[in-house]
Scaffold this motif. Structure first.
Motif, PDB file in Angstrom:
ATOM      1  N   UNK A   1      20.025  13.416 -27.723  1.00  0.00           N
ATOM      2  CA  UNK A   1      21.107  14.163 -28.769  1.00  0.00           C
ATOM      3  C   UNK A   1      20.466  14.848 -29.861  1.00  0.00           C
ATOM      4  N   UNK A   2      21.093  15.998 -30.407  1.00  0.00           N
ATOM      5  CA  UNK A   2      20.719  16.746 -31.396  1.00  0.00           C
ATOM      6  C   UNK A   2      21.628  16.433 -32.661  1.00  0.00           C
ATOM      7  N   UNK A   3      20.882  15.857 -33.898  1.00  0.00           N
ATOM      8  CA  UNK A   3      21.812  15.253 -34.997  1.00  0.00           C
ATOM      9  C   UNK A   3      21.785  16.471 -35.959  1.00  0.00           C
ATOM     10  N   UNK A   4      22.748  17.056 -36.174  1.00  0.00           N
ATOM     11  CA  UNK A   4      22.874  18.202 -37.052  1.00  0.00           C
ATOM     12  C   UNK A   4      22.808  17.723 -38.717  1.00  0.00           C
TER      13      UNK A   4
ATOM     14  N   UNK B   1      30.039  15.915 -38.276  1.00  0.00           N
ATOM     15  CA  UNK B   1      29.279  16.715 -38.819  1.00  0.00           C
ATOM     16  C   UNK B   1      30.052  17.892 -39.087  1.00  0.00           C
ATOM     17  N   UNK B   2      31.415  17.696 -39.410  1.00  0.00           N
ATOM     18  CA  UNK B   2      32.203  18.662 -39.950  1.00  0.00           C
ATOM     19  C   UNK B   2      32.649  18.436 -41.202  1.00  0.00           C
TER      20      UNK B   2
ATOM     21  N   UNK C   1      25.938  16.309 -29.504  1.00  0.00           N
ATOM     22  CA  UNK C   1      25.656  16.718 -30.788  1.00  0.00           C
ATOM     23  C   UNK C   1      26.602  15.937 -31.697  1.00  0.00           C
ATOM     24  N   UNK C   2      27.328  14.778 -31.301  1.00  0.00           N
ATOM     25  CA  UNK C   2      28.185  14.070 -31.766  1.00  0.00           C
ATOM     26  C   UNK C   2      27.759  12.543 -32.339  1.00  0.00           C
TER      27      UNK C   2
ATOM     28  N   UNK D   1      25.290  21.910 -38.824  1.00  0.00           N
ATOM     29  CA  UNK D   1      26.898  21.416 -38.581  1.00  0.00           C
ATOM     30  C   UNK D   1      27.706  22.435 -37.933  1.00  0.00           C
ATOM     31  N   UNK D   2      27.574  23.607 -38.629  1.00  0.00           N
ATOM     32  CA  UNK D   2      28.354  24.339 -38.371  1.00  0.00           C
ATOM     33  C   UNK D   2      27.973  24.970 -37.029  1.00  0.00           C
ATOM     34  N   UNK D   3      26.545  25.171 -36.626  1.00  0.00           N
ATOM     35  CA  UNK D   3      26.336  25.868 -35.323  1.00  0.00           C
ATOM     36  C   UNK D   3      26.837  24.979 -34.270  1.00  0.00           C
TER      37      UNK D   3
END
Lengths: 315, 444
Positions: B197-200, A263-264, B252-253, B409-411
């Motif tokens: 899980x939380x997928x951004x 996500x980066x 979150x990964x 994703x930033x969050x």
């Protein structure tokens, strides 16, 4: 020493001797026949798309009223370009790519040069084996390479991460600070062998007498490598640098694939990814303008580098 | 050599100049949208092009082709880059007769004049009663036109690893507060275990959560779109997940549907999954070892009233340039209402039909072996009834989703919050509409 390189290029030029055959009707037709297979696709798949992109970049979308309306495009002058220059995401993607290139290109070319020099020494046996192994990654399509590395980077399934954990290391290849360099590693893995081969070919064309003379003068292998070989193949090093600058600005596959698991990496991580994201939102005109700006920057940087280095090297 | 190069450069400059001149001359030429299409049956044999992304759809189409020698359907799978492929085809004027379009992308394609109105065919307007009302409303943009037939929906539910819940003495959560409490208990008992899980990188899933909380992100009134992506309802959802993320109670990964995600479930690291109906086949097909361990229950709610969201699902749209509307309507109706077709699509592609009769199909009223023979489709049928039918998508949803994902994703990386992500998406929604010359303003 420095005048060796020009002499080498002059030798190549004088073997041509095509001048004598200039002109003449049937000959011109023959030349045209041979050139058509090049120019036809060149015009169709290069000039036409470039022209189309330029055209699109000067258009803007307008719409008749209503909830969904009906859209049409019209000439908008430099409106799309103004938007590109005002787009923070565009500039941060350029900055990211700049950082990537400034680190990745020298590292890759230095490794390629060392490998080429090693291959060229009489000390190394089974040369063809090493040459092929080093070149092998180039045969792997970029997307496949990125997928392969993404498995190696992924903390959940990577044998590499597991192995490093075994020795007490906990790398986070996909972390915010590391992911750019993980992408750089994929590019380096892919392209080092290719660049090495270009440099190695240049090394192969150096006449052996030069080395004999140097040896008679008492030069060590080290001195021969750095003071004879490297200056002579300077044009190939410049060439590979220019290719690498162009490649860096076009960077897409590696980050786009890594984005699937990290996500980066944002959808606007590199300029090309930004152009793609914008185009996929049906803003083809803005995407075209971004592409044109990328092309101009690529042109300026690569030709700028070429002019700068060729002047310095006296080529 | 250098002469040639110069000549090429000149040619390029000339070409570019010509192009610019041409561009200057191009005059606005609006093409009329949804022109009165005729619905005459063709005289002879007809071949329709149908693009979709559903696994196993080739077998469904083969069944149709066998039964209908005069209306042959050629199928193309466009899973790889669905909307890119459709967008390019539209630009080239080579769209197929029918194409799969997700509900969230319908307005986006509508602004590109991508569809033809099939309401000239009486069979098309008559099909309305066959579908779940909100799906029909989205496919017809709330009007009288018929631009697409609904195909499947993604009513949401909670997938629960019953064995893990039992082992840790957890109750099935009724509300999101219960769910957070379960998450906390689980984390206390075993830090290597997460509730979910939380997928951004998945705006669609997040939008489904917003939908459940009646977040009205887009409304059209007074000649304008009113954008309220960052509404109070949306913020409630964002703040909730932000808290779970901050407390490291959710992973979150993991990217949704990735090998990494399945590996985490395989290794018993995650105890539940907030998903849609189509997810049932995903677990069945990818984690065969966990047969009998999963249960599907209603989604936790914000209050005491049942409420559900929709994640995904799509329609089969009548595309611009369709010259065989009569035959297209015929095939499209069969594809999305015929019991045999629906059963096959459910079995092979995991589709949960948008046709109201779908939930009464024998295949969907039986227990599913993988889920302990539970009648899981009853849960989805209930969920389907509790979906807020007023929810509508924005005309630049794709761009908004990308922006939302980048900011989410930033969050998750600790550089901002999901609240910020909503604000970023709100700004992008307004900007992208401006770019497309769609009148829009902030707020209700």
């Amino acid at each position: 020493m420095t005048d060796i390189a020009p002499r080498a290029t002059r030798v190549v030029e004088s073997t041509g001797g095509r001048r004598r055959h200039r002109g003449g009707g049937p000959r011109a037709r023959t030349i045209a026949a041979f050139l058509t297979p090049f120019f036809l696709p060149f015009v169709l798949f290069y000039l036409v798309p470039v022209g189309y992109a330029l055209w699109q970049s000067f258009l803007v979308v307008r719409r008749t009223g209503g909830q969904y309306g009906t859209s049409y495009t019209t000439f908008g002058g430099f409106e799309q370009y103004t938007k590109v220059f005002q787009n923070d995401e565009f500039w941060s993607s350029i900055g990211r790519i700049g950082l990537f290139g400034v680190v990745q290109v020298p590292v890759m070319l230095f490794v390629a040069l060392i490998m080429a020099l090693l291959l060229d020494t009489p000390l190394l046996k089974v040369k063809s084996f090493f040459r092929i192994t080093a070149f092998m990654p180039y045969a792997v399509p970029g997307v496949i390479a990125a997928i392969m590395w993404s498995y190696l980077y992924s903390p959940q399934i990577s044998p590499l991460v597991d192995g490093l954990k075994g020795v007490g290391l906990h790398p986070d290849f996909l972390g915010p600070g590391a992911v750019l360099w993980s992408a750089a590693n994929v590019s380096t893995w892919l392209w080092t062998g290719y660049n090495m081969l270009i440099m190695f070919s240049a090394l192969q064309s150096i006449p052996q007498e030069l080395y004999e003379a140097a040896k008679l003068d008492g030069a060590s292998n080290w001195k021969i490598a750095w003071q004879i070989k490297v200056p002579i193949i300077a044009p190939s090093i410049i060439l590979t640098t220019v290719f690498s600058i162009i490649g860096t600005l076009q960077l897409y596959a590696e980050p786009a694939v890594l984005r699937q698991i990290s996500s980066n990496i944002s959808s606007t991580y590199t300029p090309n990814m930004l152009a793609y994201a914008v185009a996929s939102g049906n803003n083809y005109q803005q995407a075209a303008a971004i592409s044109v700006v990328i092309a101009v920057i690529t042109f300026v940087l690569s030709f700028g580098f070429m002019r700068l280095t060729s002047k310095k090297a006296g080529l | 050599m250098s002469n040639t190069v110069t000549r090429i450069r000149l040619a390029a400059v000339a070409a570019a100049a010509g192009v610019v001149v041409l561009a200057g001359c191009s005059s606005p030429a609006p093409s009329s949208d949804a022109s009165a299409a005729s619905c005459e049956p063709a005289k002879g044999k007809v071949t329709l092009q149908y693009w979709n992304t559903v696994p196993g759809m080739d077998k469904v189409v083969a069944l149709w082709n066998k039964k209908n020698p005069d209306i042959q359907v050629q199928m193309k799978n466009i899973s790889n880059d669905q909307y890119g492929t459709i967008g390019n085809a539209l630009k080239a004027g080579k769209a197929p007769e029918l194409a799969q379009v997700g509900y969230d992308e319908l307005p986006f394609l509508r602004t590109q004049n991508a569809f033809v109105d099939a309401s000239a065919c009486s069979a098309a307007t008559a099909a309305k009663s066959a579908f779940v009302p909100w799906t029909w409303s989205q496919a017809s943009f709330g009007g009288t036109g018929v631009f697409a037939f609904p195909q499947d929906t993604g009513p949401m539910a909670l997938y629960v690893r019953s064995d893990i819940f039992k082992k840790h003495g957890l109750d099935i959560p009724k509300t999101w507060d219960d769910y957070a409490a379960d998450a906390q208990k689980l984390h206390k008992a075993d830090p290597g275990l997460s509730i979910t899980f939380f997928d951004p990188n998945n705006a669609e899933a997040f939008n489904g959560l917003l939908w459940q909380n009646s977040a009205q992100m887009y409304q059209y009134s007074g000649d304008k779109w009113h954008v309220s992506v960052a509404s109070d309802q949306s913020k409630q959802v964002a703040d909730y997940w932000q808290k779970l993320i901050d407390a490291k109670l959710v992973r979150t990964d993991l990217a949704h549907g990735s090998t990494q995600m399945y590996t985490a479930y395989q290794k018993d690291q995650i105890a539940s999954y907030v998903g849609a109906a189509w997810g049932y086949s995903m677990f069945r097909d990818n984690l065969p070892d966990q047969a009998g361990k999963w249960s599907i229950v209603p989604m936790p709610t914000w209050g005491s009233n049942p409420a559900s969201g929709d994640w995904g699902g799509s329609t089969v749209a009548f595309m611009k340039g369709n010259k065989h509307l009569y035959e297209s309507v015929k095939f499209n109706s069969w594809l999305n209402t015929d019991p045999e077709a629906l059963a096959l699509e459910n079995k092979l592609g995991g589709l949960y039909p948008a046709a109201t009769a779908g939930s009464k199909l024998p295949a969907l009223s039986q227990g599913v072996p993988y889920y302990n023979n539970e009648k899981i489709f009853d849960v989805f049928a209930d969920s389907s009834k509790n979906i807020d039918t007023d929810f509508s998508w924005g005309p630049t949803q794709k761009t908004v989703n990308l922006s939302l994902q980048d900011a989410m994703a930033k969050a998750t990386a600790g550089k901002g919050t999901l609240d910020d992500a909503l604000s970023a998406a709100q700004a992008t929604a307004l900007k992208s509409m401006k770019d497309q010359a769609i009148p829009a303003t902030a707020g209700k």
